[in-house]
Design a protein around this motif. Structure first.
Motif, PDB file in Angstrom:
ATOM      1  N   HIS A  25      59.250  62.252  58.284  1.00 22.44           N
ATOM      2  CA  HIS A  25      58.026  62.990  57.984  1.00 22.44           C
ATOM      3  C   HIS A  25      57.164  62.367  56.892  1.00 22.44           C
ATOM      4  N   ALA A  26      57.666  61.398  56.156  1.00 26.70           N
ATOM      5  CA  ALA A  26      56.899  60.917  55.016  1.00 26.70           C
ATOM      6  C   ALA A  26      57.250  59.480  54.664  1.00 26.70           C
ATOM      7  N   THR A  27      56.454  58.901  53.805  1.00 26.85           N
ATOM      8  CA  THR A  27      56.698  57.572  53.266  1.00 26.85           C
ATOM      9  C   THR A  27      57.144  57.733  51.820  1.00 26.85           C
ATOM     10  N   VAL A  28      58.234  57.025  51.433  1.00 27.40           N
ATOM     11  CA  VAL A  28      58.793  57.175  50.100  1.00 27.40           C
ATOM     12  C   VAL A  28      58.938  55.810  49.461  1.00 27.40           C
ATOM     13  N   THR A  29      58.553  55.701  48.201  1.00 26.28           N
ATOM     14  CA  THR A  29      58.792  54.485  47.430  1.00 26.28           C
ATOM     15  C   THR A  29      59.795  54.808  46.336  1.00 26.28           C
ATOM     16  N   GLU A  30      60.336  53.770  45.694  1.00 30.11           N
ATOM     17  CA  GLU A  30      61.302  53.990  44.620  1.00 30.11           C
ATOM     18  C   GLU A  30      60.585  54.585  43.416  1.00 30.11           C
ATOM     19  N   PRO A  31      61.023  55.750  42.964  1.00 28.06           N
ATOM     20  CA  PRO A  31      60.370  56.378  41.815  1.00 28.06           C
ATOM     21  C   PRO A  31      60.724  55.651  40.518  1.00 28.06           C
ATOM     22  N   LYS A  32      59.822  55.695  39.580  1.00 24.99           N
ATOM     23  CA  LYS A  32      60.058  55.090  38.264  1.00 24.99           C
ATOM     24  C   LYS A  32      60.495  56.130  37.240  1.00 24.99           C
ATOM     25  N   THR A  33      60.236  57.384  37.519  1.00 22.57           N
ATOM     26  CA  THR A  33      60.577  58.450  36.574  1.00 22.57           C
ATOM     27  C   THR A  33      61.315  59.571  37.293  1.00 22.57           C
ATOM     28  N   LEU A  34      62.024  60.371  36.505  1.00 21.75           N
ATOM     29  CA  LEU A  34      62.726  61.536  37.048  1.00 21.75           C
ATOM     30  C   LEU A  34      61.722  62.523  37.639  1.00 21.75           C
ATOM     31  N   LYS A  35      60.616  62.692  36.982  1.00 16.48           N
ATOM     32  CA  LYS A  35      59.608  63.646  37.439  1.00 16.48           C
ATOM     33  C   LYS A  35      59.120  63.314  38.845  1.00 16.48           C
ATOM     34  N   SER A  36      58.882  62.024  39.117  1.00 14.62           N
ATOM     35  CA  SER A  36      58.427  61.651  40.459  1.00 14.62           C
ATOM     36  C   SER A  36      59.556  61.746  41.489  1.00 14.62           C
ATOM     37  N   ALA A  37      60.807  61.496  41.074  1.00 17.14           N
ATOM     38  CA  ALA A  37      61.947  61.597  41.999  1.00 17.14           C
ATOM     39  C   ALA A  37      62.205  63.050  42.398  1.00 17.14           C
ATOM     40  N   LEU A  38      61.970  63.970  41.478  1.00 23.44           N
ATOM     41  CA  LEU A  38      62.226  65.381  41.762  1.00 23.44           C
ATOM     42  C   LEU A  38      61.286  65.958  42.810  1.00 23.44           C
ATOM     43  N   LYS A  39      60.224  65.241  43.123  1.00 26.77           N
ATOM     44  CA  LYS A  39      59.253  65.715  44.110  1.00 26.77           C
ATOM     45  C   LYS A  39      59.666  65.406  45.544  1.00 26.77           C
ATOM     46  N   HIS A  40      60.703  64.589  45.722  1.00 25.79           N
ATOM     47  CA  HIS A  40      61.089  64.191  47.069  1.00 25.79           C
ATOM     48  C   HIS A  40      62.526  64.599  47.371  1.00 25.79           C
ATOM     49  N   PRO A  41      62.761  65.321  48.458  1.00 27.58           N
ATOM     50  CA  PRO A  41      64.108  65.826  48.761  1.00 27.58           C
ATOM     51  C   PRO A  41      65.152  64.746  49.005  1.00 27.58           C
ATOM     52  N   LEU A  42      64.761  63.581  49.521  1.00 29.61           N
ATOM     53  CA  LEU A  42      65.748  62.520  49.749  1.00 29.61           C
ATOM     54  C   LEU A  42      66.275  61.944  48.437  1.00 29.61           C
ATOM     55  N   TRP A  43      65.396  61.831  47.448  1.00 32.70           N
ATOM     56  CA  TRP A  43      65.851  61.353  46.140  1.00 32.70           C
ATOM     57  C   TRP A  43      66.671  62.436  45.445  1.00 32.70           C
ATOM     58  N   LEU A  44      66.328  63.699  45.643  1.00 31.71           N
ATOM     59  CA  LEU A  44      67.135  64.796  45.101  1.00 31.71           C
ATOM     60  C   LEU A  44      68.547  64.756  45.682  1.00 31.71           C
ATOM     61  N   GLN A  45      68.642  64.483  46.973  1.00 27.61           N
ATOM     62  CA  GLN A  45      69.946  64.391  47.628  1.00 27.61           C
ATOM     63  C   GLN A  45      70.744  63.218  47.061  1.00 27.61           C
ATOM     64  N   ALA A  46      70.087  62.077  46.827  1.00 26.16           N
ATOM     65  CA  ALA A  46      70.771  60.908  46.262  1.00 26.16           C
ATOM     66  C   ALA A  46      71.288  61.212  44.856  1.00 26.16           C
ATOM     67  N   MET A  47      70.501  61.943  44.060  1.00 29.66           N
ATOM     68  CA  MET A  47      70.941  62.309  42.710  1.00 29.66           C
ATOM     69  C   MET A  47      72.104  63.297  42.771  1.00 29.66           C
ATOM     70  N   SER A  78      70.686  59.208  28.572  1.00 31.85           N
ATOM     71  CA  SER A  78      70.901  58.621  29.895  1.00 31.85           C
ATOM     72  C   SER A  78      69.587  58.637  30.656  1.00 31.85           C
ATOM     73  N   LYS A  79      69.553  57.866  31.727  1.00 33.41           N
ATOM     74  CA  LYS A  79      68.369  57.862  32.577  1.00 33.41           C
ATOM     75  C   LYS A  79      68.799  57.580  34.004  1.00 33.41           C
ATOM     76  N   TRP A  80      67.946  57.958  34.951  1.00 36.59           N
ATOM     77  CA  TRP A  80      68.203  57.719  36.366  1.00 36.59           C
ATOM     78  C   TRP A  80      67.563  56.406  36.781  1.00 36.59           C
ATOM     79  N   VAL A  81      68.300  55.644  37.585  1.00 34.45           N
ATOM     80  CA  VAL A  81      67.786  54.400  38.160  1.00 34.45           C
ATOM     81  C   VAL A  81      67.835  54.560  39.677  1.00 34.45           C
ATOM     82  N   TYR A  82      66.737  54.273  40.334  1.00 32.35           N
ATOM     83  CA  TYR A  82      66.610  54.499  41.774  1.00 32.35           C
ATOM     84  C   TYR A  82      66.485  53.171  42.510  1.00 32.35           C
ATOM     85  N   LYS A  83      67.172  53.067  43.639  1.00 30.65           N
ATOM     86  CA  LYS A  83      67.134  51.841  44.428  1.00 30.65           C
ATOM     87  C   LYS A  83      67.248  52.179  45.906  1.00 30.65           C
TER      88      LYS A  83
END
Length: 134
Positions: free
Chosen positions: A19-41, A68-73
């Motif tokens: 349903h959407a296009t997703v890029t690797e987020p640089k911040t937690l705030k941007s990752a929290l907006k996408h359910p696939l990144w939420l699932q990965a976390m 600590s910080k989140w790193v997305y790949k």
């Protein structure tokens, strides 16, 4: 064939989901907006709890608390398609001061199942094992 190197050179390529296009987020705030990144976390936190990576203790008054910080790949298959989204919770170890925040260091611990696997491979492949420190 689309290799990982070629994917890195083309900034317009992104994860194509149903349903959407997703890029690797640089911040937690941007990752929290996408359910696939939420699932990965959530998967990363579940793995940390399952492996008993840490124990929650009261904060010592004379100790520095390490953040600590989140790193997305995005992980790719050999053919260039998306394999999975990976989120890692990492410590900001660069804020530690030797002798103040820690006195000793520890090396990574290998799991017994990994040792058994390597020994089984060595036996079946007739590899010579000269030393094994466990």
């Amino acid at each position: 064939m689309l290799t990982r190197n070629k994917l890195k050179q083309n900034p317009t390529l992104a994860l194509q989901t149903d349903h959407a296009t997703v890029t690797e987020p640089k911040t937690l705030k941007s990752a929290l907006k996408h359910p696939l990144w939420l699932q990965a976390m959530a998967e990363e936190l579940a793995a940390l709890h399952q492996n008993k990576t840490w124990t929650l203790v009261p904060r010592p008054h004379d100790a520095n608390v390490i953040g600590s910080k989140w790193v997305y790949k995005t992980k790719y298959r050999e053919d260039g398609t998306i394999d999975r989204l990976k989120a890692r919770l990492v410590a900001k170890g660069y804020t530690q001061v030797p002798g103040i925040d820690f006195d000793e260091t520890f090396r990574p611990v290998i799991k017994p199942t990994t040792i058994r696997l390597v020994l089984a491979l060595a036996t079946s492949s007739k590899w010579l094992i000269k030393q094994l420190d466990v």
